[in-house]
Design an enzyme around this catalytic site. Structure first.
Site, PDB file in Angstrom:
ATOM      1  N   SER A 191      11.143  16.816  19.118  1.00 12.13           N
ATOM      2  CA  SER A 191       8.929  15.542  19.448  1.00 12.13           C
ATOM      3  C   SER A 191       8.707  16.958  19.579  1.00 12.13           C
ATOM      4  O   SER A 191       7.998  16.284  19.287  1.00 12.13           O
ATOM      5  CB  SER A 191       9.656  14.505  20.108  1.00 12.13           C
ATOM      6  OG  SER A 191      10.324  15.068  21.142  1.00 12.13           O
ATOM      7  N   ASN A 230      19.206  20.034  23.248  1.00  9.18           N
ATOM      8  CA  ASN A 230      17.910  20.318  23.580  1.00  9.18           C
ATOM      9  C   ASN A 230      17.020  20.022  24.657  1.00  9.18           C
ATOM     10  O   ASN A 230      16.669  19.753  25.793  1.00  9.18           O
ATOM     11  CB  ASN A 230      17.629  20.670  22.565  1.00  9.18           C
ATOM     12  CG  ASN A 230      15.988  21.768  23.003  1.00  9.18           C
ATOM     13  OD1 ASN A 230      15.362  22.272  23.033  1.00  9.18           O
ATOM     14  ND2 ASN A 230      14.893  20.217  22.923  1.00  9.18           N
ATOM     15  N   SER A 284      19.691  26.686  31.374  1.00  8.96           N
ATOM     16  CA  SER A 284      18.258  27.296  31.921  1.00  8.96           C
ATOM     17  C   SER A 284      18.918  28.297  32.992  1.00  8.96           C
ATOM     18  O   SER A 284      20.127  28.062  33.268  1.00  8.96           O
ATOM     19  CB  SER A 284      17.409  26.309  32.312  1.00  8.96           C
ATOM     20  OG  SER A 284      16.466  26.745  33.398  1.00  8.96           O
ATOM     21  N   TYR A 323      17.393  19.402  38.659  1.00 13.21           N
ATOM     22  CA  TYR A 323      17.284  20.098  37.977  1.00 13.21           C
ATOM     23  C   TYR A 323      18.084  21.163  37.976  1.00 13.21           C
ATOM     24  O   TYR A 323      18.637  21.399  36.663  1.00 13.21           O
ATOM     25  CB  TYR A 323      15.485  20.367  37.318  1.00 13.21           C
ATOM     26  CG  TYR A 323      15.423  20.955  35.862  1.00 13.21           C
ATOM     27  CD1 TYR A 323      15.280  20.569  34.305  1.00 13.21           C
ATOM     28  CD2 TYR A 323      15.634  22.482  36.162  1.00 13.21           C
ATOM     29  CE1 TYR A 323      15.012  21.348  33.884  1.00 13.21           C
ATOM     30  CE2 TYR A 323      15.193  22.671  34.548  1.00 13.21           C
ATOM     31  CZ  TYR A 323      15.562  22.555  33.259  1.00 13.21           C
ATOM     32  OH  TYR A 323      14.451  23.202  32.169  1.00 13.21           O
ATOM     33  N   LYS A 376      21.359  21.773  35.130  1.00 14.58           N
ATOM     34  CA  LYS A 376      21.330  23.260  34.169  1.00 14.58           C
ATOM     35  C   LYS A 376      23.198  23.646  34.574  1.00 14.58           C
ATOM     36  O   LYS A 376      23.763  24.075  33.572  1.00 14.58           O
ATOM     37  CB  LYS A 376      20.302  23.481  34.037  1.00 14.58           C
ATOM     38  CG  LYS A 376      19.142  23.053  33.832  1.00 14.58           C
ATOM     39  CD  LYS A 376      19.229  22.205  31.889  1.00 14.58           C
ATOM     40  CE  LYS A 376      18.387  21.891  31.451  1.00 14.58           C
ATOM     41  NZ  LYS A 376      18.525  21.580  30.282  1.00 14.58           N
ATOM     42  N   ILE A 423       9.457  29.013  29.743  1.00 13.05           N
ATOM     43  CA  ILE A 423       8.552  29.129  28.636  1.00 13.05           C
ATOM     44  C   ILE A 423       8.019  27.947  28.274  1.00 13.05           C
ATOM     45  O   ILE A 423       7.920  27.173  28.592  1.00 13.05           O
ATOM     46  CB  ILE A 423       9.893  28.772  27.003  1.00 13.05           C
ATOM     47  CG1 ILE A 423      10.398  29.882  27.193  1.00 13.05           C
ATOM     48  CG2 ILE A 423       9.347  29.093  25.427  1.00 13.05           C
ATOM     49  CD1 ILE A 423      11.247  30.864  26.786  1.00 13.05           C
ATOM     50  N   ASN A 461       6.335  22.242  31.361  1.00  9.75           N
ATOM     51  CA  ASN A 461       5.761  23.269  32.377  1.00  9.75           C
ATOM     52  C   ASN A 461       4.915  23.741  32.611  1.00  9.75           C
ATOM     53  O   ASN A 461       4.229  24.693  33.590  1.00  9.75           O
ATOM     54  CB  ASN A 461       6.372  24.014  32.572  1.00  9.75           C
ATOM     55  CG  ASN A 461       7.208  24.882  31.345  1.00  9.75           C
ATOM     56  OD1 ASN A 461       6.195  24.614  30.440  1.00  9.75           O
ATOM     57  ND2 ASN A 461       7.900  25.902  31.087  1.00  9.75           N
TER      58      ASN A 461
HETATM   59  P1  NAI Z   1       9.911  19.424  26.099  1.00  9.46           P
HETATM   60  O1  NAI Z   1       9.290  18.782  27.122  1.00  9.46           O
HETATM   61  O2  NAI Z   1       8.543  19.724  25.239  1.00  9.46           O
HETATM   62  O3  NAI Z   1      10.749  18.878  25.292  1.00  9.46           O
HETATM   63  C1  NAI Z   1      11.760  18.054  25.919  1.00  9.46           C
HETATM   64  C2  NAI Z   1      12.290  17.453  25.191  1.00  9.46           C
HETATM   65  O4  NAI Z   1      13.403  16.274  25.274  1.00  9.46           O
HETATM   66  C3  NAI Z   1      10.764  16.252  24.453  1.00  9.46           C
HETATM   67  O5  NAI Z   1      10.650  15.946  22.925  1.00  9.46           O
HETATM   68  C4  NAI Z   1      11.517  14.581  25.529  1.00  9.46           C
HETATM   69  O6  NAI Z   1      10.632  13.772  23.936  1.00  9.46           O
HETATM   70  C5  NAI Z   1      12.920  15.295  24.586  1.00  9.46           C
HETATM   71  N1  NAI Z   1      13.389  14.167  26.279  1.00  9.46           N
HETATM   72  C6  NAI Z   1      13.421  14.032  27.364  1.00  9.46           C
HETATM   73  N2  NAI Z   1      14.378  13.125  27.609  1.00  9.46           N
HETATM   74  C7  NAI Z   1      15.598  12.486  26.187  1.00  9.46           C
HETATM   75  C8  NAI Z   1      15.875  11.647  26.168  1.00  9.46           C
HETATM   76  N3  NAI Z   1      16.839  10.558  27.263  1.00  9.46           N
HETATM   77  N4  NAI Z   1      16.369  11.188  24.492  1.00  9.46           N
HETATM   78  C9  NAI Z   1      16.055  11.889  23.289  1.00  9.46           C
HETATM   79  N5  NAI Z   1      14.867  12.972  24.150  1.00  9.46           N
HETATM   80  C10 NAI Z   1      14.508  13.309  25.532  1.00  9.46           C
HETATM   81  O7  NAI Z   1      10.257  20.828  27.220  1.00  9.46           O
HETATM   82  P2  NAI Z   1      11.394  21.740  26.956  1.00  9.46           P
HETATM   83  O8  NAI Z   1      10.183  23.163  27.480  1.00  9.46           O
HETATM   84  O9  NAI Z   1      10.656  21.991  25.095  1.00  9.46           O
HETATM   85  O10 NAI Z   1      12.584  21.512  26.551  1.00  9.46           O
HETATM   86  C11 NAI Z   1      13.647  21.497  25.999  1.00  9.46           C
HETATM   87  C12 NAI Z   1      14.907  22.078  26.373  1.00  9.46           C
HETATM   88  O11 NAI Z   1      14.868  23.433  27.102  1.00  9.46           O
HETATM   89  C13 NAI Z   1      15.494  21.344  28.044  1.00  9.46           C
HETATM   90  O12 NAI Z   1      16.714  20.713  28.320  1.00  9.46           O
HETATM   91  C14 NAI Z   1      14.835  21.888  29.166  1.00  9.46           C
HETATM   92  O13 NAI Z   1      15.668  21.727  30.448  1.00  9.46           O
HETATM   93  C15 NAI Z   1      14.490  23.387  27.759  1.00  9.46           C
HETATM   94  N6  NAI Z   1      14.353  24.323  29.063  1.00  9.46           N
HETATM   95  C16 NAI Z   1      13.257  25.221  28.947  1.00  9.46           C
HETATM   96  C17 NAI Z   1      12.652  25.875  29.693  1.00  9.46           C
HETATM   97  C18 NAI Z   1      10.828  25.882  29.417  1.00  9.46           C
HETATM   98  O14 NAI Z   1      10.403  26.970  30.208  1.00  9.46           O
HETATM   99  N7  NAI Z   1       9.907  25.022  28.545  1.00  9.46           N
HETATM  100  C19 NAI Z   1      13.405  27.100  30.240  1.00  9.46           C
HETATM  101  C20 NAI Z   1      14.195  26.685  30.364  1.00  9.46           C
HETATM  102  C21 NAI Z   1      15.485  25.470  29.815  1.00  9.46           C
END
Ligand code: NAI
Length: 253
Positions: free
Chosen positions: A18, A91, A144, A157, A161, A190, A195
Site C-alpha cells: 500500500s 515486504n 535491511s 527493528y 531484520k 531509501i 523514514n
Molecule cells: P512503508 O512504511 O512505506 O511500507 C511498509 C508497508 O507495510 C506499508 O504499506 C504498511 O502499511 C505495510 N504494513 C505494515 N504492517 C503491516 C501488516 N501488519 N500487514 C500488512 N501490511 C503491513 O515503508 P517501506 O520503506 O516501503 O518499507 C517496506 C519494507 O522495506 C519494510 O519491510 C522495511 O522494513 C524495509 N526496508 C525499508 C528501508 C527504507 O529505507 N525505506 C530500508 C531497509 C528495509
C-alpha cells in the site's frame, strides 16, 4: 540477460504494497509482465494501486486484504487467491524508534509480530501450498542493512531484520528439497514513509553523509537485485541476502 523477462507470466504476491517499496515492487513486477496480487491492510490504497496497474496495461492485478501480524488474516488472504502463486515478496514492515530503555513495553512485540512473525506466517502458508501442489516457488524477503549491522534507536527493528536474515537461511535449507528458493534483499536507506521524518532531522542529514555514495537510495535502485532474486536468473541461489545500500555497510568505522 533480461532480468525482467524472468517474471513474465509469473504470479507474484507483494505484502505491504500500500506504499513505499511494496507499491514500487508491485509496479515493477507488473511492468515485467507478471500477474500481481497486492496485499496489505489499507484496502483503499490497494484498490487505487490495482486501478493504476490495470491502466498501465498490467496483464492481471488484484488486491487482497492482509494483516501479516495476524495468522488468521494470512490464511484468509491465501484462501482468497484466484490462482497459484509463483513468487512471494515479504515486504510488509514497521519501525518504531526510540532509546531501548525508554520504548513502550509493547513496542518490541509489535515490531516482531509484523517484521518477523509476519514473514514466518506468509512464508509457511505459501510453502505448504507449493509443497502440497508438488510445485516449487520463490520467496524474496525484504530485510535491511540493519539486520547485518546495528544503529542506535531502532533496537527492535534491527533484531527483527537480523532474524529475517537468519530465517531466510533456515527456510532455504529446509525447502530446497521442494524446489522453493528463499533469498533476501537488504536495502540501505531509501526515502519512504517509514523514514521520511528522520531524514528531515539533523541526525538524519548527518547519516546521509556517512553513506559512501552520499545520497539516500531511491526505490528503483533496488530493481536489479530484486529482479535477480525474484526471477530465474537466481535459479542456483538460495539462503542469500544481498545488500543494496550505496556502500553504507562498508562505511568507515
Ligand atoms: P512503508 O512504511 O512505506 O511500507 C511498509 C508497508 O507495510 C506499508 O504499506 C504498511 O502499511 C505495510 N504494513 C505494515 N504492517 C503491516 C501488516 N501488519 N500487514 C500488512 N501490511 C503491513 O515503508 P517501506 O520503506 O516501503 O518499507 C517496506 C519494507 O522495506 C519494510 O519491510 C522495511 O522494513 C524495509 N526496508 C525499508 C528501508 C527504507 O529505507 N525505506 C530500508 C531497509 C528495509
Amino acid at each position: 540477460m533480461d532480468l525482467a523477462a524472468g517474471l513474465k507470466g509469473r504470479h507474484v504476491l507483494v505484502t505491504g504494497a500500500s506504499s513505499g517499496l511494496g507499491d514500487h515492487f508491485a509496479r515493477l513486477c507488473a511492468a515485467s509482465g507478471a500477474a500481481v496480487t497486492v496485499a496489505a491492510r489499507r484496502r483503499d490504497r490497494l484498490d487505487a494501486l490495482v486501478a493504476a496497474l490495470r491502466e498501465a496495461g498490467a496483464p492481471r492485478a488484484r488486491a487482497v486484504s492482509l494483516d501479516v501480524a495476524d495468522p488468521d488474516s494470512v490464511a484468509a488472504a491465501f484462501a482468497d487467491l484466484d490462482a497459484p502463486l509463483d513468487v512471494v515478496v515479504n515486504n510488509a514492515g514497521i519501525a518504531e524508534s526510540g532509546a531501548a530503555i525508554d520504548l513502550p513495553r509493547d513496542s518490541f512485540d509489535r515490531v516482531i509480530d509484523t517484521n518477523l512473525r509476519g514473514v514466518w506466517a506468509v512464508s509457511t502458508e505459501a510453502a505448504r501450498a507449493w509443497r502440497d501442489a508438488g510445485r516449487g516457488g520463490v520467496i524474496v524477503n525484504v530485510a535491511s542493512i540493519l539486520g547485518l549491522r546495528v544503529a542506535g534507536g531502532v533496537g527492535p527493528y534491527t533484531v527483527s531484520k537480523a532474524a529475517v536474515v537468519q530465517l531466510t537461511q533456515a527456510l532455504a535449507l529446509e525447502w530446497a528439497r521442494y524446489g522453493i528458493r528463499v533469498n533476501a534483499l537488504a536495502p540501505g536507506y531509501i526515502g519512504t514513509d517509514i523514514n521520511r521524518d528522520f531524514f528531515e532531522t539533523e541526525p538524519g542529514r548527518a547519516m546521509l553523509k556517512r553513506i559512501p555514495m552520499r545520497r539516500l537510495g531511491r526505490p528503483e535502485d533496488l530493481d536489479g537485485a530484486f529482479l535477480l532474486l525474484a526471477g530465474d536468473a537466481s535459479r542456483w541461489m538460495t539462503g542469500a541476502t544481498i545488500p543494496v545500500d550505496g556502500g553504507h555497510l562498508v562505511s568507515s568505522l
